[in-house]
Design a protein around this motif. Structure first.
Motif, PDB file in Angstrom:
ATOM      1  N   PRO A 115      10.905 -12.467   2.697  1.00  0.00           N
ATOM      2  CA  PRO A 115       9.632 -11.844   2.307  1.00  0.00           C
ATOM      3  C   PRO A 115       9.376 -10.511   2.999  1.00  0.00           C
ATOM      4  CG  PRO A 115       9.329 -14.187   2.683  1.00  0.00           C
ATOM      5  CD  PRO A 115      10.710 -13.853   3.174  1.00  0.00           C
ATOM      6  N   GLU A 116       9.668 -10.432   4.273  1.00  0.00           N
ATOM      7  CA  GLU A 116       9.435  -9.187   5.007  1.00  0.00           C
ATOM      8  C   GLU A 116      10.436  -8.105   4.598  1.00  0.00           C
ATOM      9  OE1 GLU A 116       7.070 -11.916   6.081  1.00  0.00           O
ATOM     10  OE2 GLU A 116       9.110 -12.348   6.737  1.00  0.00           O
ATOM     11  N   VAL A 117      11.655  -8.505   4.258  1.00  0.00           N
ATOM     12  CA  VAL A 117      12.648  -7.556   3.758  1.00  0.00           C
ATOM     13  C   VAL A 117      12.159  -6.932   2.453  1.00  0.00           C
ATOM     14  CG1 VAL A 117      14.958  -7.363   2.753  1.00  0.00           C
ATOM     15  CG2 VAL A 117      14.632  -8.609   4.889  1.00  0.00           C
ATOM     16  N   ILE A 118      11.624  -7.758   1.568  1.00  0.00           N
ATOM     17  CA  ILE A 118      11.112  -7.273   0.288  1.00  0.00           C
ATOM     18  C   ILE A 118       9.985  -6.264   0.513  1.00  0.00           C
ATOM     19  CG2 ILE A 118       9.807  -7.981  -1.763  1.00  0.00           C
ATOM     20  CD1 ILE A 118      11.456 -10.605  -1.700  1.00  0.00           C
ATOM     21  N   GLU A 119       9.076  -6.576   1.426  1.00  0.00           N
ATOM     22  CA  GLU A 119       7.963  -5.662   1.702  1.00  0.00           C
ATOM     23  C   GLU A 119       8.455  -4.349   2.296  1.00  0.00           C
ATOM     24  OE1 GLU A 119       5.642  -8.225   4.168  1.00  0.00           O
ATOM     25  OE2 GLU A 119       5.229  -9.579   2.495  1.00  0.00           O
ATOM     26  N   GLU A 120       9.508  -4.405   3.101  1.00  0.00           N
ATOM     27  CA  GLU A 120      10.066  -3.172   3.680  1.00  0.00           C
ATOM     28  C   GLU A 120      10.607  -2.260   2.582  1.00  0.00           C
ATOM     29  OE1 GLU A 120      13.219  -0.557   5.382  1.00  0.00           O
ATOM     30  OE2 GLU A 120      13.616  -2.342   4.162  1.00  0.00           O
ATOM     31  N   VAL A 121      11.238  -2.837   1.571  1.00  0.00           N
ATOM     32  CA  VAL A 121      11.764  -2.036   0.462  1.00  0.00           C
ATOM     33  C   VAL A 121      10.622  -1.395  -0.318  1.00  0.00           C
ATOM     34  CG1 VAL A 121      13.080  -2.110  -1.694  1.00  0.00           C
ATOM     35  CG2 VAL A 121      13.854  -3.438   0.282  1.00  0.00           C
ATOM     36  N   PHE A 122       9.583  -2.166  -0.618  1.00  0.00           N
ATOM     37  CA  PHE A 122       8.443  -1.592  -1.325  1.00  0.00           C
ATOM     38  C   PHE A 122       7.771  -0.514  -0.491  1.00  0.00           C
ATOM     39  CE2 PHE A 122       8.135  -5.880  -3.585  1.00  0.00           C
ATOM     40  CZ  PHE A 122       8.862  -5.428  -4.661  1.00  0.00           C
ATOM     41  N   GLY A 123       7.803  -0.686   0.832  1.00  0.00           N
ATOM     42  CA  GLY A 123       7.223   0.322   1.701  1.00  0.00           C
ATOM     43  C   GLY A 123       7.896   1.674   1.565  1.00  0.00           C
ATOM     44  N   ILE A 124       9.196   1.664   1.290  1.00  0.00           N
ATOM     45  CA  ILE A 124       9.917   2.923   1.081  1.00  0.00           C
ATOM     46  C   ILE A 124       9.378   3.634  -0.159  1.00  0.00           C
ATOM     47  CG2 ILE A 124      12.168   3.949   0.559  1.00  0.00           C
ATOM     48  CD1 ILE A 124      13.438   1.597   2.086  1.00  0.00           C
ATOM     49  N   LEU A 125       9.211   2.893  -1.249  1.00  0.00           N
ATOM     50  CA  LEU A 125       8.755   3.495  -2.501  1.00  0.00           C
ATOM     51  C   LEU A 125       7.260   3.773  -2.494  1.00  0.00           C
ATOM     52  CD1 LEU A 125      10.860   1.432  -5.060  1.00  0.00           C
ATOM     53  CD2 LEU A 125      11.241   3.775  -4.281  1.00  0.00           C
ATOM     54  N   ALA A 126       6.519   3.141  -1.587  1.00  0.00           N
ATOM     55  CA  ALA A 126       5.089   3.428  -1.479  1.00  0.00           C
ATOM     56  C   ALA A 126       4.830   4.727  -0.745  1.00  0.00           C
ATOM     57  CB  ALA A 126       4.381   2.280  -0.755  1.00  0.00           C
ATOM     58  N   SER A 127       5.829   5.228  -0.026  1.00  0.00           N
ATOM     59  CA  SER A 127       5.669   6.456   0.740  1.00  0.00           C
ATOM     60  C   SER A 127       5.623   7.670  -0.184  1.00  0.00           C
ATOM     61  CB  SER A 127       6.824   6.615   1.727  1.00  0.00           C
ATOM     62  OG  SER A 127       6.874   5.521   2.619  1.00  0.00           O
ATOM     63  N   PRO A 128       4.742   8.626   0.096  1.00  0.00           N
ATOM     64  CA  PRO A 128       4.682   9.834  -0.730  1.00  0.00           C
ATOM     65  C   PRO A 128       6.027  10.562  -0.765  1.00  0.00           C
ATOM     66  CG  PRO A 128       2.786   9.697   0.735  1.00  0.00           C
ATOM     67  CD  PRO A 128       3.728   8.613   1.155  1.00  0.00           C
ATOM     68  N   LEU A 129       6.386  11.053  -1.914  1.00  0.00           N
ATOM     69  CA  LEU A 129       7.578  11.868  -2.143  1.00  0.00           C
ATOM     70  C   LEU A 129       8.888  11.101  -2.170  1.00  0.00           C
ATOM     71  CD1 LEU A 129       7.116  15.245  -0.209  1.00  0.00           C
ATOM     72  CD2 LEU A 129       7.247  14.879  -2.678  1.00  0.00           C
ATOM     73  N   ALA A 130       8.910   9.809  -1.834  1.00  0.00           N
ATOM     74  CA  ALA A 130      10.192   9.099  -1.764  1.00  0.00           C
ATOM     75  C   ALA A 130      10.918   9.122  -3.110  1.00  0.00           C
ATOM     76  CB  ALA A 130       9.977   7.666  -1.289  1.00  0.00           C
ATOM     77  N   ALA A 131      10.279   8.613  -4.156  1.00  0.00           N
ATOM     78  CA  ALA A 131      10.934   8.560  -5.461  1.00  0.00           C
ATOM     79  C   ALA A 131      11.224   9.953  -6.025  1.00  0.00           C
ATOM     80  CB  ALA A 131      10.101   7.736  -6.439  1.00  0.00           C
ATOM     81  N   PRO A 132      10.283  10.910  -5.969  1.00  0.00           N
ATOM     82  CA  PRO A 132      10.601  12.246  -6.477  1.00  0.00           C
ATOM     83  C   PRO A 132      11.772  12.891  -5.737  1.00  0.00           C
ATOM     84  CG  PRO A 132       8.242  12.003  -6.252  1.00  0.00           C
ATOM     85  CD  PRO A 132       8.853  10.803  -5.624  1.00  0.00           C
ATOM     86  N   LEU A 133      11.844  12.717  -4.417  1.00  0.00           N
ATOM     87  CA  LEU A 133      12.953  13.292  -3.653  1.00  0.00           C
ATOM     88  C   LEU A 133      14.282  12.679  -4.058  1.00  0.00           C
ATOM     89  CD1 LEU A 133      11.695  13.768   0.017  1.00  0.00           C
ATOM     90  CD2 LEU A 133      12.775  15.482  -1.446  1.00  0.00           C
ATOM     91  N   LEU A 134      14.323  11.373  -4.185  1.00  0.00           N
ATOM     92  CA  LEU A 134      15.569  10.720  -4.582  1.00  0.00           C
ATOM     93  C   LEU A 134      16.001  11.182  -5.971  1.00  0.00           C
ATOM     94  CD1 LEU A 134      14.943   7.081  -3.292  1.00  0.00           C
ATOM     95  CD2 LEU A 134      16.423   8.821  -2.277  1.00  0.00           C
ATOM     96  N   ALA A 135      15.026  11.343  -6.847  1.00  0.00           N
ATOM     97  CA  ALA A 135      15.359  11.797  -8.196  1.00  0.00           C
ATOM     98  C   ALA A 135      15.910  13.214  -8.185  1.00  0.00           C
ATOM     99  CB  ALA A 135      14.122  11.707  -9.088  1.00  0.00           C
ATOM    100  N   GLU A 136      15.271  14.110  -7.450  1.00  0.00           N
ATOM    101  CA  GLU A 136      15.750  15.491  -7.369  1.00  0.00           C
ATOM    102  C   GLU A 136      17.173  15.534  -6.807  1.00  0.00           C
ATOM    103  OE1 GLU A 136      14.515  18.095  -8.532  1.00  0.00           O
ATOM    104  OE2 GLU A 136      12.396  17.643  -8.898  1.00  0.00           O
ATOM    105  N   LEU A 137      17.409  14.774  -5.742  1.00  0.00           N
ATOM    106  CA  LEU A 137      18.726  14.803  -5.098  1.00  0.00           C
ATOM    107  C   LEU A 137      19.796  14.151  -5.964  1.00  0.00           C
ATOM    108  CD1 LEU A 137      17.644  13.942  -1.447  1.00  0.00           C
ATOM    109  CD2 LEU A 137      18.486  16.148  -2.276  1.00  0.00           C
ATOM    110  N   SER A 138      19.398  13.257  -6.843  1.00  0.00           N
ATOM    111  CA  SER A 138      20.394  12.588  -7.691  1.00  0.00           C
ATOM    112  C   SER A 138      20.978  13.515  -8.740  1.00  0.00           C
ATOM    113  CB  SER A 138      19.762  11.364  -8.369  1.00  0.00           C
ATOM    114  OG  SER A 138      18.857  11.758  -9.389  1.00  0.00           O
ATOM    115  N   TRP A 139      20.312  14.646  -8.980  1.00  0.00           N
ATOM    116  CA  TRP A 139      20.782  15.568 -10.011  1.00  0.00           C
ATOM    117  C   TRP A 139      21.810  16.564  -9.504  1.00  0.00           C
ATOM    118  CZ3 TRP A 139      15.146  16.884 -11.743  1.00  0.00           C
ATOM    119  CH2 TRP A 139      14.649  15.807 -12.474  1.00  0.00           C
ATOM    120  N   ARG A 140      21.912  16.702  -8.185  1.00  0.00           N
ATOM    121  CA  ARG A 140      22.817  17.717  -7.643  1.00  0.00           C
ATOM    122  C   ARG A 140      23.677  17.116  -6.534  1.00  0.00           C
ATOM    123  NH1 ARG A 140      19.044  23.135  -6.939  1.00  0.00           N
ATOM    124  NH2 ARG A 140      17.704  22.825  -8.769  1.00  0.00           N
TER     125      ARG A 140
END
Length: 278
Positions: A115-140
């Motif tokens: 349960p705590e592992v799952i929450e840690e993963v969601f915590g990464i995506l809850a952080s501002p800019l995490a998903a947009p940064l990963l998306a930008e970096l995935s293109w180059r």
């Protein structure tokens, strides 16, 4: 299928991740029966590691997110907790987060239960800019700080260096070069986070209304309701957000961080969340 508004996808996914990353939330969801309801005392009995003083706050977060609903019960308890359709549909989202965490454990972190592992993963995506940064970096192949600031909104630049540092420490992003010539690239762990983001986005698209925190909760009778996101929706989201082909994303819809203060000796209810710019 209608075109996907990437800003809305980001916003809904971050809203969902914020709620699901709350400490003890996964144990609370698992302690509530899939049909019927459970009194707070029954939830604590099913998950005794949850601090009793914390349950009110955690359940309030999940009610606000539309995962749980409070229902009247007979007896001394004022209410019981029941899963909504959205709460029942979380299984594939939890599974995706746990599978990613097992493949990419946090470096140097103490062992945690699922349960705590799952929450840690969601915590990464809850952080501002995490998903947009990963998306930008995935293109180059890699990007410099200047290249990143050129494609991200100006209001996010003050968060950029810190967010890059956090993602490097967690192993989702790699950094090469010297201090003046740093370049960042997405790692295997960062690329594979797409599977979690797709599952989370599909759940949020199904259960969160645009521009609002949560859909109206509904308690389903009988058999649990499975996540009704078609594979085509997940593929479209992944293509739009983590593919080398697609339109440039608009990340202006990112929300400010929410600072939640919890007092262990609050007499009844916890104070309202404090909103602060990240």
């Amino acid at each position: 299928m209608p075109a996907i508004d990437t800003a809305t996808v980001y916003t809904r996914a971050q809203q969902a991740a914020e709620a699901l990353a709350a400490r003890w939330s996964t144990r609370v969801v698992r302690a509530v029966p899939r049909t019927g309801s459970a009194r707070p005392a029954e939830v604590l009995a099913a998950a005794p590691v949850i601090p009793s003083a914390t349950l009110y706050w955690v359940s309030s977060v999940l009610v606000e997110a539309g995962v749980l609903v409070k229902v009247p019960v007979a007896g001394r308890s004022r209410y019981g907790l029941a899963l909504t359709d959205a709460g029942r549909a979380l299984t594939p989202v939890y599974d995706a987060a746990l599978a990613w965490a097992k493949r990419h454990p946090a470096p140097g972190a103490p062992a945690m239960e699922a349960p705590e592992v799952i929450e840690e993963v969601f915590g990464i995506l809850a952080s501002p800019l995490a998903a947009p940064l990963l998306a930008e970096l995935s293109w180059r192949e890699s990007m410099s700080y200047q290249e990143l600031t050129a494609v991200l909104p100006a209001e996010t630049h003050r968060l950029l260096h810190h967010r890059l540092t956090v993602l490097v420490q967690r192993g989702l992003v790699a950094r090469t070069g010297t201090r003046r010539t740093y370049r960042w690239s997405i790692s295997t762990a960062g690329n594979e986070m797409a599977s979690v983001f797709v599952a989370l986005s599909a759940w949020a698209q199904e259960h969160l209304r645009a521009g609002e925190g949560a859909a109206e909760p509904a308690v389903a009778a009988g058999e649990p309701v499975a996540l009704r996101a078609e594979a085509a929706v997940g593929e479209a989201v992944q293509d739009a957000l983590f593919s080398a082909v697609g339109e440039r994303m608009d990340t202006s819809g990112l929300r400010s961080a929410t600072l939640r203060l919890e007092f262990s000796h609050a007499p009844d209810r916890q104070p309202a969340p404090v909103l602060a710019a990240a």
